[in-house]
Design a protein around this motif. Sequence first.
Motif, PDB file in Angstrom:
ATOM      1  N   UNK A   1      76.420 -61.613  34.651  1.00 14.49           N
ATOM      2  CA  UNK A   1      77.468 -60.635  34.934  1.00 14.49           C
ATOM      3  C   UNK A   1      77.101 -59.271  34.349  1.00 14.49           C
ATOM      4  N   UNK A   2      77.523 -58.243  35.054  1.00 14.82           N
ATOM      5  CA  UNK A   2      77.434 -56.872  34.543  1.00 14.82           C
ATOM      6  C   UNK A   2      76.002 -56.430  34.251  1.00 14.82           C
ATOM      7  N   UNK A   3      75.054 -56.967  34.983  1.00 14.41           N
ATOM      8  CA  UNK A   3      73.671 -56.546  34.809  1.00 14.41           C
ATOM      9  C   UNK A   3      73.212 -55.814  36.070  1.00 14.41           C
ATOM     10  N   UNK A   4      72.487 -54.716  35.948  1.00 15.12           N
ATOM     11  CA  UNK A   4      72.110 -53.941  37.135  1.00 15.12           C
ATOM     12  C   UNK A   4      71.020 -54.579  37.984  1.00 15.12           C
ATOM     13  N   UNK A   5      70.267 -55.547  37.424  1.00 16.46           N
ATOM     14  CA  UNK A   5      69.077 -56.020  38.130  1.00 16.46           C
ATOM     15  C   UNK A   5      69.071 -57.504  38.474  1.00 16.46           C
ATOM     16  N   UNK A   6      69.767 -58.350  37.703  1.00 17.17           N
ATOM     17  CA  UNK A   6      69.709 -59.803  37.902  1.00 17.17           C
ATOM     18  C   UNK A   6      71.124 -60.360  37.978  1.00 17.17           C
ATOM     19  N   UNK A   7      71.339 -61.312  38.919  1.00 21.60           N
ATOM     20  CA  UNK A   7      72.666 -61.915  39.012  1.00 21.60           C
ATOM     21  C   UNK A   7      72.668 -63.436  38.896  1.00 21.60           C
ATOM     22  N   UNK A   8      71.486 -64.079  38.943  1.00 20.18           N
ATOM     23  CA  UNK A   8      71.441 -65.539  38.794  1.00 20.18           C
ATOM     24  C   UNK A   8      70.055 -65.928  38.300  1.00 20.18           C
ATOM     25  N   UNK A   9      70.022 -66.892  37.369  1.00 25.09           N
ATOM     26  CA  UNK A   9      68.759 -67.408  36.843  1.00 25.09           C
ATOM     27  C   UNK A   9      68.838 -68.930  36.826  1.00 25.09           C
ATOM     28  N   UNK A  10      67.804 -69.590  37.341  1.00 28.43           N
ATOM     29  CA  UNK A  10      67.745 -71.049  37.321  1.00 28.43           C
ATOM     30  C   UNK A  10      66.513 -71.510  36.557  1.00 28.43           C
ATOM     31  N   UNK A  11      66.704 -72.511  35.721  1.00 28.32           N
ATOM     32  CA  UNK A  11      65.594 -73.197  35.063  1.00 28.32           C
ATOM     33  C   UNK A  11      65.043 -74.184  36.085  1.00 28.32           C
ATOM     34  N   UNK A  12      63.931 -73.820  36.715  1.00 31.52           N
ATOM     35  CA  UNK A  12      63.436 -74.649  37.818  1.00 31.52           C
ATOM     36  C   UNK A  12      62.879 -75.975  37.323  1.00 31.52           C
ATOM     37  N   UNK A  13      62.423 -76.028  36.069  1.00 31.31           N
ATOM     38  CA  UNK A  13      61.972 -77.299  35.524  1.00 31.31           C
ATOM     39  C   UNK A  13      63.112 -78.279  35.345  1.00 31.31           C
ATOM     40  N   UNK A  14      64.284 -77.763  34.941  1.00 30.37           N
ATOM     41  CA  UNK A  14      65.467 -78.615  34.825  1.00 30.37           C
ATOM     42  C   UNK A  14      65.984 -78.989  36.205  1.00 30.37           C
ATOM     43  N   UNK A  15      65.969 -78.022  37.103  1.00 32.73           N
ATOM     44  CA  UNK A  15      66.462 -78.260  38.459  1.00 32.73           C
ATOM     45  C   UNK A  15      65.612 -79.295  39.187  1.00 32.73           C
TER      46      UNK A  15
END
Length: 317
Positions: free
Chosen positions: A186-200
């Motif tokens: 939230x409230x970040x100008x550049x990133x809106x979602x991050x996933x740990x692909x190793x966990x996923x």
Amino acid sequence: MTGMGARAAVTVVGAGMAGAACAATLRDAGVQVVVVERGRAPGGRMASPELYGRRVDLGAGYFTVRDAAFADVVQRWADRGLARPWTDTFSVLSPGRPPERTTGPMRWATPGGLRSLVRDLLVGVPVRLGRAAETLPDGTVVLAMPDPQAARLVDVPDAVDCLPTITVTVEYPAREWLLPDAAFVHDHPDVEFVADDGARRGDGAPVLVAHSTPELARRHLDDPSAAIGPVTVALRELLGVPDPVRTHVHRWSFAKPDGRHPAHSGSTLAPDGRRIGLAGDQWCPDGSPRVESAWRSGTDAALALLAGAAVRGPASA
């Protein structure tokens, strides 16, 4: 569109989840169907190419299950090891504030990448890859794609615009972050979602997948690699990660609908008078666009064809 006999043919343009669901429903009803896809592989925004020796989901980050019929499909995937429950809790990250946690519906993931589910639906369906549809195919057609792409071929009633995203995949020397599973930013100008692909994925790989804000994507659509710097800096600030080993960037010009239609699928008239079916996750009257919205839309477009009724659309079409 008229009812489908056993020998009637349908062309579905678009091999994402909506197109695959449409084609699978028609195939199961004995209708001859072919899928035309501009990309080099089926999947659409459920793309999961091989990076760093493993599959990485570059588009949709997960899927949820609310629709009862979709739940039956998901259970079959789960029984065969194609999909698994992942988590119902994500983090919430904001610059300068402690991480929070939020609980919602169960998010599902796939050991082989989300594209594997699209491939599974398309078993037995001819798929013609690398075929950009510059003009409408002959016969009965369903356009299973974002409205801006469909609008290049037909007049889309009340077309829904799409927001862009740039996806940056980042490999690190080791898993040195405290992020469990994934986070909304939230409230970040550049990133809106991050996933740990190793966990996923379930293999513990030290790989993060970050989705940019639409604003950052718009600035760098012509040169997506220019987004790598701002995104990796954001990950360092938000998660305290070190410099990456490798990065990969992917541009999504039509990442997600910026609105929705009041029906699960639609139709319009081609210049020659044919009624053309429309499907995709922008057709989601009951909530936000989701993978299951795309599945429902493609399925309903096919059921309308089988019933011999025009897919729902404005009377003027």
